[in-house]
Design an enzyme around this catalytic site. Sequence first.
Site, PDB file in Angstrom:
ATOM      1  N   MET A  66      37.547  40.174  40.398  1.00  0.00           N
ATOM      2  CA  MET A  66      37.369  41.221  40.043  1.00  0.00           C
ATOM      3  C   MET A  66      35.968  41.858  39.778  1.00  0.00           C
ATOM      4  O   MET A  66      35.357  42.701  40.039  1.00  0.00           O
ATOM      5  CB  MET A  66      38.329  42.078  39.302  1.00  0.00           C
ATOM      6  CG  MET A  66      39.834  42.022  39.728  1.00  0.00           C
ATOM      7  SD  MET A  66      39.884  42.814  41.611  1.00  0.00           S
ATOM      8  CE  MET A  66      39.433  44.440  41.334  1.00  0.00           C
ATOM      9  N   GLU A  67      35.393  40.997  38.836  1.00  0.00           N
ATOM     10  CA  GLU A  67      34.138  40.881  38.405  1.00  0.00           C
ATOM     11  C   GLU A  67      32.976  41.146  39.375  1.00  0.00           C
ATOM     12  O   GLU A  67      32.077  41.482  39.622  1.00  0.00           O
ATOM     13  CB  GLU A  67      33.839  40.109  37.139  1.00  0.00           C
ATOM     14  CG  GLU A  67      34.557  40.425  35.885  1.00  0.00           C
ATOM     15  CD  GLU A  67      35.979  40.140  35.948  1.00  0.00           C
ATOM     16  OE1 GLU A  67      36.855  40.642  34.943  1.00  0.00           O
ATOM     17  OE2 GLU A  67      36.509  39.612  36.699  1.00  0.00           O
ATOM     18  N   MET A  99      44.102  46.845  34.492  1.00  0.00           N
ATOM     19  CA  MET A  99      44.459  45.649  34.388  1.00  0.00           C
ATOM     20  C   MET A  99      43.822  44.235  34.060  1.00  0.00           C
ATOM     21  O   MET A  99      44.463  43.438  33.990  1.00  0.00           O
ATOM     22  CB  MET A  99      45.633  45.385  35.327  1.00  0.00           C
ATOM     23  CG  MET A  99      46.815  46.476  35.410  1.00  0.00           C
ATOM     24  SD  MET A  99      47.616  46.936  33.884  1.00  0.00           S
ATOM     25  CE  MET A  99      48.126  48.760  34.291  1.00  0.00           C
ATOM     26  N   CYS A 100      42.531  44.420  34.370  1.00  0.00           N
ATOM     27  CA  CYS A 100      41.562  43.409  33.957  1.00  0.00           C
ATOM     28  C   CYS A 100      41.436  43.160  32.613  1.00  0.00           C
ATOM     29  O   CYS A 100      41.236  43.903  31.700  1.00  0.00           O
ATOM     30  CB  CYS A 100      40.235  43.808  34.700  1.00  0.00           C
ATOM     31  SG  CYS A 100      40.215  43.502  36.533  1.00  0.00           S
ATOM     32  N   HIS A 101      41.320  41.779  32.384  1.00  0.00           N
ATOM     33  CA  HIS A 101      41.069  41.416  30.982  1.00  0.00           C
ATOM     34  C   HIS A 101      39.627  41.411  30.828  1.00  0.00           C
ATOM     35  O   HIS A 101      38.787  41.088  31.508  1.00  0.00           O
ATOM     36  CB  HIS A 101      41.700  40.011  30.866  1.00  0.00           C
ATOM     37  CG  HIS A 101      43.197  39.979  30.781  1.00  0.00           C
ATOM     38  ND1 HIS A 101      43.856  39.738  32.198  1.00  0.00           N
ATOM     39  CD2 HIS A 101      44.111  39.699  29.850  1.00  0.00           C
ATOM     40  CE1 HIS A 101      45.107  39.820  31.851  1.00  0.00           C
ATOM     41  NE2 HIS A 101      45.349  39.835  30.399  1.00  0.00           N
ATOM     42  N   ASP A 114      22.159  55.140  45.331  1.00  0.00           N
ATOM     43  CA  ASP A 114      21.468  56.293  44.352  1.00  0.00           C
ATOM     44  C   ASP A 114      20.022  56.290  44.444  1.00  0.00           C
ATOM     45  O   ASP A 114      19.595  57.374  44.359  1.00  0.00           O
ATOM     46  CB  ASP A 114      22.257  55.956  42.964  1.00  0.00           C
ATOM     47  CG  ASP A 114      21.705  56.939  41.949  1.00  0.00           C
ATOM     48  OD1 ASP A 114      22.053  58.203  42.326  1.00  0.00           O
ATOM     49  OD2 ASP A 114      21.018  56.739  41.103  1.00  0.00           O
TER      50      ASP A 114
END
Length: 161
Positions: free
Chosen positions: A115-116, A75-77, A130
Amino acid sequence: MSSFTHFNDQGRAKMVDISDKKATVRTAIACSSIVVTKEIYDKISHNEIGKGDVLAVAQIAGIMAAKRTSDIIPMCHPLLLKGVDVSFDWKQSDEQYRLLIEVKVKTEGSTGVEMEALTAASATALTVYDMCKAVDKGMIIGETYLLEKTGGKSGDYTRKS
């Protein structure tokens, strides 16, 4: 607390329409961490990890993750980011080495960049894991959280200690 806005009249998921929201400067700072052994700390510090410069690669991974957040969070733009800064700080206690990760994201737009910043902080920690897992798989990725955000209708936020 406000109601959820990501549901349509049928109760199904939707992407919120932000076309009527005013474009403002918005920032977010997110943090994460990863605990490593002394051996990994030494190898990172002396650039002796076989896959390359761990912090440089993790920094680039964090920037890339911020730019691609809308590809993995449904749902992130998609946003035109104005800046992403990934920084590191080592904290040592006894034989525990904790790499603190802080990500600052900035845009001028109709929706925030929390969110970013969170995605970038997570991807940065995952990239360190990793790149170092051949040395030790026992690394622990710590809490990932929003430290601060500015701009937008909901106003500013600073995490309380």
